[in-house]
Design an enzyme around this catalytic site. Structure first.
Site, PDB file in Angstrom:
ATOM      1  N   HIS A  64       0.833  -1.013   0.073  1.00  0.00           N
ATOM      2  CA  HIS A  64       0.042  -0.076  -0.150  1.00  0.00           C
ATOM      3  C   HIS A  64       0.990   1.230  -0.063  1.00  0.00           C
ATOM      4  O   HIS A  64       2.110   1.142   0.058  1.00  0.00           O
ATOM      5  CB  HIS A  64      -1.009  -0.099   1.023  1.00  0.00           C
ATOM      6  CG  HIS A  64      -0.271   0.059   2.533  1.00  0.00           C
ATOM      7  ND1 HIS A  64       0.604  -1.044   2.947  1.00  0.00           N
ATOM      8  CD2 HIS A  64      -0.411   0.846   3.554  1.00  0.00           C
ATOM      9  CE1 HIS A  64       0.835  -0.540   4.334  1.00  0.00           C
ATOM     10  NE2 HIS A  64       0.399   0.716   4.457  1.00  0.00           N
ATOM     11  N   ASP A  68       5.886   4.489   5.284  1.00  0.00           N
ATOM     12  CA  ASP A  68       6.794   3.612   5.876  1.00  0.00           C
ATOM     13  C   ASP A  68       7.046   2.298   4.798  1.00  0.00           C
ATOM     14  O   ASP A  68       7.572   1.417   5.335  1.00  0.00           O
ATOM     15  CB  ASP A  68       6.176   3.336   7.305  1.00  0.00           C
ATOM     16  CG  ASP A  68       4.876   2.647   7.503  1.00  0.00           C
ATOM     17  OD1 ASP A  68       4.052   3.172   6.598  1.00  0.00           O
ATOM     18  OD2 ASP A  68       4.992   1.630   8.221  1.00  0.00           O
ATOM     19  N   HIS A  69       6.019   2.115   3.715  1.00  0.00           N
ATOM     20  CA  HIS A  69       6.029   1.034   2.748  1.00  0.00           C
ATOM     21  C   HIS A  69       6.765   1.463   1.442  1.00  0.00           C
ATOM     22  O   HIS A  69       6.750   0.396   0.766  1.00  0.00           O
ATOM     23  CB  HIS A  69       4.860   0.328   2.932  1.00  0.00           C
ATOM     24  CG  HIS A  69       4.340  -0.575   4.179  1.00  0.00           C
ATOM     25  ND1 HIS A  69       4.313  -1.782   4.528  1.00  0.00           N
ATOM     26  CD2 HIS A  69       3.821   0.292   5.308  1.00  0.00           C
ATOM     27  CE1 HIS A  69       4.002  -2.062   5.546  1.00  0.00           C
ATOM     28  NE2 HIS A  69       3.548  -0.728   6.303  1.00  0.00           N
ATOM     29  N   HIS A 141      -7.390  -1.856   5.625  1.00  0.00           N
ATOM     30  CA  HIS A 141      -6.570  -0.745   5.950  1.00  0.00           C
ATOM     31  C   HIS A 141      -7.157   0.431   5.540  1.00  0.00           C
ATOM     32  O   HIS A 141      -7.946   0.486   4.412  1.00  0.00           O
ATOM     33  CB  HIS A 141      -5.234  -1.176   5.536  1.00  0.00           C
ATOM     34  CG  HIS A 141      -4.084  -0.385   6.395  1.00  0.00           C
ATOM     35  ND1 HIS A 141      -4.007  -0.478   7.543  1.00  0.00           N
ATOM     36  CD2 HIS A 141      -3.195   0.641   5.689  1.00  0.00           C
ATOM     37  CE1 HIS A 141      -2.875   0.297   7.641  1.00  0.00           C
ATOM     38  NE2 HIS A 141      -2.410   0.938   6.683  1.00  0.00           N
ATOM     39  N   ASP A 212      -0.330  -4.341   6.060  1.00  0.00           N
ATOM     40  CA  ASP A 212      -0.842  -3.841   7.157  1.00  0.00           C
ATOM     41  C   ASP A 212      -2.605  -4.115   6.934  1.00  0.00           C
ATOM     42  O   ASP A 212      -3.053  -4.091   6.038  1.00  0.00           O
ATOM     43  CB  ASP A 212      -0.786  -2.204   7.571  1.00  0.00           C
ATOM     44  CG  ASP A 212       0.480  -1.684   7.545  1.00  0.00           C
ATOM     45  OD1 ASP A 212       1.478  -2.494   7.863  1.00  0.00           O
ATOM     46  OD2 ASP A 212       0.747  -0.367   7.613  1.00  0.00           O
ATOM     47  N   HIS A 270       6.720  -5.537  11.841  1.00  0.00           N
ATOM     48  CA  HIS A 270       5.945  -4.191  11.865  1.00  0.00           C
ATOM     49  C   HIS A 270       5.809  -4.005  13.309  1.00  0.00           C
ATOM     50  O   HIS A 270       4.486  -4.030  13.894  1.00  0.00           O
ATOM     51  CB  HIS A 270       4.682  -4.417  11.042  1.00  0.00           C
ATOM     52  CG  HIS A 270       4.099  -3.079  10.714  1.00  0.00           C
ATOM     53  ND1 HIS A 270       2.987  -2.410  11.327  1.00  0.00           N
ATOM     54  CD2 HIS A 270       4.327  -2.226   9.518  1.00  0.00           C
ATOM     55  CE1 HIS A 270       2.897  -1.294  10.761  1.00  0.00           C
ATOM     56  NE2 HIS A 270       3.449  -1.183   9.787  1.00  0.00           N
TER      57      HIS A 270
END
Length: 305
Positions: A64, A68-69, A141, A212, A270
């Site tokens: 996504h 942070d990804h 999410h 996530d 995570h």
């Protein structure tokens, strides 16, 4: 296959954990490869501490578009252009990943010197390279988010050479055809069916790599029966309501999913920056109380699949 964790922190980096990125090393004897799942800020720097170079990457799977990804992707793409021969690269991700890449490259006056293909995906099968299949599952999410299930194709069973020799079959080209399950005709006119001399097929390895997510129906299908499940454990069980409200899972929920899906092993990642080493061990204990075959990933942890 083996998993190499480049980043295991949730949201922001810490002194000991960078943000999310996972390498999947495809250890095939004739067609090895390296795939990357998510690319948080600093991923290319983390790769410098491994045996893998950005130029070796063949495919990148983005779960996504939260930073942070994702925020490490533009820098990695630019560095890859200076990494030697221009090997092709395919990036898979949700709607918007193409615009993100194009915009960051354009505004920074950057470009790529290798063939770059971008695939904006939806739930379903997204890849079959002849050796393994990748299926994307839509998760729960705030942003469009996917988990990826990677399953190797089954391998043919061993050929019973002793029985074939006893039947008068000479080792050589005929053995190759029989191992492929074909029927061959011998010089004396007899027909030999290779399937009769093959052991059962060897099941391919499988791994589910979650983005996530709060608990959702798709999670069970994504994880069902895999050898290894990689799943976030952002917060402990006492903070479950807060985790779910933000589209995340608690330790208890993740371990319960692993048990219900009958996975081989659970790897936790995570981790919220609120947890120090002692807190991380508490998270691990909460998971193991429900699903004993649980491991906690640290940056640069390596796990075979």
């Amino acid at each position: 296959m083996e998993l190499i964790f480049l980043g295991t922190s949730a949201g922001v980096p810490t002194r000991s954990r960078n943000v999310t990125a996972i390498l999947l090393h495809l250890q095939h004897p004739t067609q090895p490869g390296v795939w990357l799942f998510d690319c948080g800020e600093g991923t290319q720097h983390q790769m410098l501490n491994t045996a893998f170079h950005p130029g070796k990457l063949e495919r990148i799977f983005i779960s996504h578009l939260h930073g942070d990804h994702l925020f490490g992707l533009p820098g990695l793409l630019c560095s890859r252009s200076m990494a030697g021969p221009p090997h092709p690269l395919t990036v898979y991700g949700p709607q918007g990943v193409r615009e993100f890449i194009a915009t960051t490259l354009r505004l920074s006056g950057s470009w790529t010197d290798f063939p770059l293909q971008i695939e904006e995906i939806s739930a379903g099968d997204i890849l079959d390279d002849g050796l393994r299949k990748v299926t994307a599952f839509r998760l729960e999410h705030p942003l469009e988010c996917y988990g990826y299930r990677v399953v190797e194709h089954d391998k043919p069973g061993a050929l019973n050479a002793r029985a074939l020799k006893a039947a008068g079959v000479t080792p050589g080209p005929l053995f190759q055809a029989l191992k492929a399950g074909k029927t061959v005709t011998l010089a004396d006119g007899r027909q030999i069916n290779g399937a009769d001399y093959l052991a059962p097929a060897v099941a391919g390895k499988s791994v589910a790599i979650f983005g996530d997510t709060a608990p959702c129906e798709a999670a069970l299908a994504l994880a069902q029966g895999v050898d290894v499940m990689v799943h976030e454990t952002t917060l402990d069980a006492s903070m479950e309501e807060k985790a779910n409200a933000r589209g995340h899972s608690s330790t208890r929920q993740t371990a319960t999913l692993a048990r219900e899906a009958a996975v081989g092993r659970l790897i936790m990642t995570h981790i919220s920056s609120r947890y120090d080493d002692k807190g991380c061990q508490r998270l691990l204990a909460e998971c193991r109380a429900i699903f004993p075959a649980t491991e906690l990933a640290y940056d640069f942890s390596v796990f075979p699949v």
